[in-house]
Write a protein that holds these residues in place. Sequence first.
Motif, PDB file in Angstrom:
ATOM      1  N   CYS A 177      17.234  33.573  -7.952  1.00  0.00           N
ATOM      2  CA  CYS A 177      16.627  34.142  -6.738  1.00  0.00           C
ATOM      3  C   CYS A 177      15.120  33.945  -6.691  1.00  0.00           C
ATOM      4  N   CYS A 182      14.854  33.600 -12.391  1.00  0.00           N
ATOM      5  CA  CYS A 182      16.224  33.794 -11.927  1.00  0.00           C
ATOM      6  C   CYS A 182      16.499  32.806 -10.778  1.00  0.00           C
ATOM      7  N   CYS A 211      16.164  40.970  -8.646  1.00  0.00           N
ATOM      8  CA  CYS A 211      17.537  41.283  -8.227  1.00  0.00           C
ATOM      9  C   CYS A 211      18.367  41.952  -9.324  1.00  0.00           C
ATOM     10  N   CYS A 224      16.401  39.922 -14.347  1.00  0.00           N
ATOM     11  CA  CYS A 224      15.519  39.527 -13.245  1.00  0.00           C
ATOM     12  C   CYS A 224      14.872  40.781 -12.652  1.00  0.00           C
TER      13      CYS A 224
HETATM   14 ZN    ZN Z   1      17.051  37.460  -9.374  1.00  0.00          ZN
END
Ligand code: ZN
Length: 415
Positions: free
Chosen positions: A25, A23, A8, A5
Motif C-alpha cells: 500500500c 508495504c 494499513c 505496515c
Molecule cells: Zn500497508
Amino acid sequence: MKAECVACGAEMSVDQRPMRYQCACGGLLRIVHDFRHVDAERLKRVFDERRGMRHCLHASGVWRYKELIAPELPDREAVTRNEGNTGLYEPDAVREFAGGIRRLHLKAQSENPSGSFKDNGMAAAVSHGRWLGYDSFACTSTGNTSSSLSMYAAVMGMQSIALVPSSEVSPNKVLQTVGYGAQVLAFDGTYDDGIRWLQAQAEEQGYYVCNSVNPLRIEGQKSLIYELAQDLAWQLPDWIVLPGGALSNASALGQGLSDLYTIGFIDKLPRVAVVQAEGASPFHRMAAGASKRLVPEPKPSTRASALNIGNPPSWLKALRMLELTNGVTVAVSDAEIMEAKACIDRSGVGCEPASAAAVAGLRKLVREGVVARDETAACILTGSMLKDTDALREFHLEGKWNAPELRNPPRLIRL
Ligand SMILES: [Zn+2]
Ligand SMILES: *Cc1c(COP(=O)(O)O)cnc(C)c1O
C-alpha cells in the motif's frame, strides 16, 4: 523479525532478501516485538550492570538494549563502533537562552563515533543487512547518514554507496564519507530526488538500503530515549525537544517511548516538540493545519542542511508519535538557529546548525507559553560542531547571522 505496515496494519517478515522497506500500500514498516514476557525490573538491573562495561558488545549504547531492539539477531552478527554512551549536559547559559525553564538537559548525540545520532540507527541496520547476507549498502544523504554508513561499511569490510546532493550540503560531511571509503555519487537535485532514485534502483543492484525508510534504523535509534531515561534514573523530563528533517528521529522517539511505557520502565510519557526550519517545514504546516496528510515542500531551503528535506518519508510515524505524546511542532528561522548554535557552542558543548534548531524551538515555545517556566526539558543535539565548519566561519568571521554579542572573530596581532 516481524514487521507491520504503519498505514494499513498488514504484517510481514523482514528476514528474507530482498529486504522490504514498504508495504504494497506504500506505507512504511515498523518492527513489532513481543514484550509480554519482559520483566522490567530484571531488565533494568541488566542494563545498569552493562552500563559500566567496556570493550564488549553490551558496552555499546545501542546493543546494551539488544533485547528491546533486535532480540533475534545473533550476537556475532551485531556490528558496533561503541556508539551511544553520549554525554548529558546542563549548561546554565543555554537554559537561560531558552527562556530560563527549571531544568534543561542537552543530550549530545553529536558525541557518537561519526559525529551524529545516525550511528545509533546505522549500527542496527548494517547488522541486519549483513545477517541477511548483503555485502553492499547504500543510502541517500545530506551527509550524516552517509558518514555513518561509510564508517560502518569500513568496519565490516564491505562496500557502501552514498548519493549526496551536489549543493547545499556541508563539505565536512562529504569529505568524511569519502575518507571512510564510500563511493560517493553526487547528483543535481534534492535529498528527496535521491531517495526516490535509490528506492527504484536498490533491488536490481542488490543494495541494502540504509535510509530511514529501513525499519531497523528506527529500532537502533530508539536507544536514544532508552539511554536518556537510564541516565536520568528512569525519570524523563516534561519535554523532549528535537529537530525534524526526514523525521526518523521523531519516529524512533515515539517507538522508544511507547516501548518504555508498555514495558513499565516509565509511568508517564513526556511531551515531544519537533522543531523544523522555516524553509523546510512541511510537517509543521501539516500539524498546525487541519489536514492529516503531508503536502511536500517542492523547494526546501535552510542553512541547517541536515533539515533541508521537503518530503519526509517518516511523516506518518512522526504524526503517531505526536498523538501518543500530546506533542507539538514549531518552525524557526535560520537566524534563530544560528544564534542558538552560537550559544550552545559557547557553552562548551557545541553542535551543528540542525541540532541548534532544538534549542531555538524550545526558546520559541517558552516565549509562546506552550512550555511553562517551571517545566523541565531535554534537547537532543543531533550532530557535532565540526560537521559544518563553514557555519562557524560565516558566523564568527563574516558576521553573517547578525548576533554581534556572540561573535568571536580572531584578532590579528603584530609580534
Ligand atoms: Zn500497508
Ligand atoms: C539527520 C539529522 C537530523 C534530522 O533527523 P531526521 O531523523 O531526518 O528528522 C537533524 N540533525 C542532524 C545533525 C542530522 O544528521
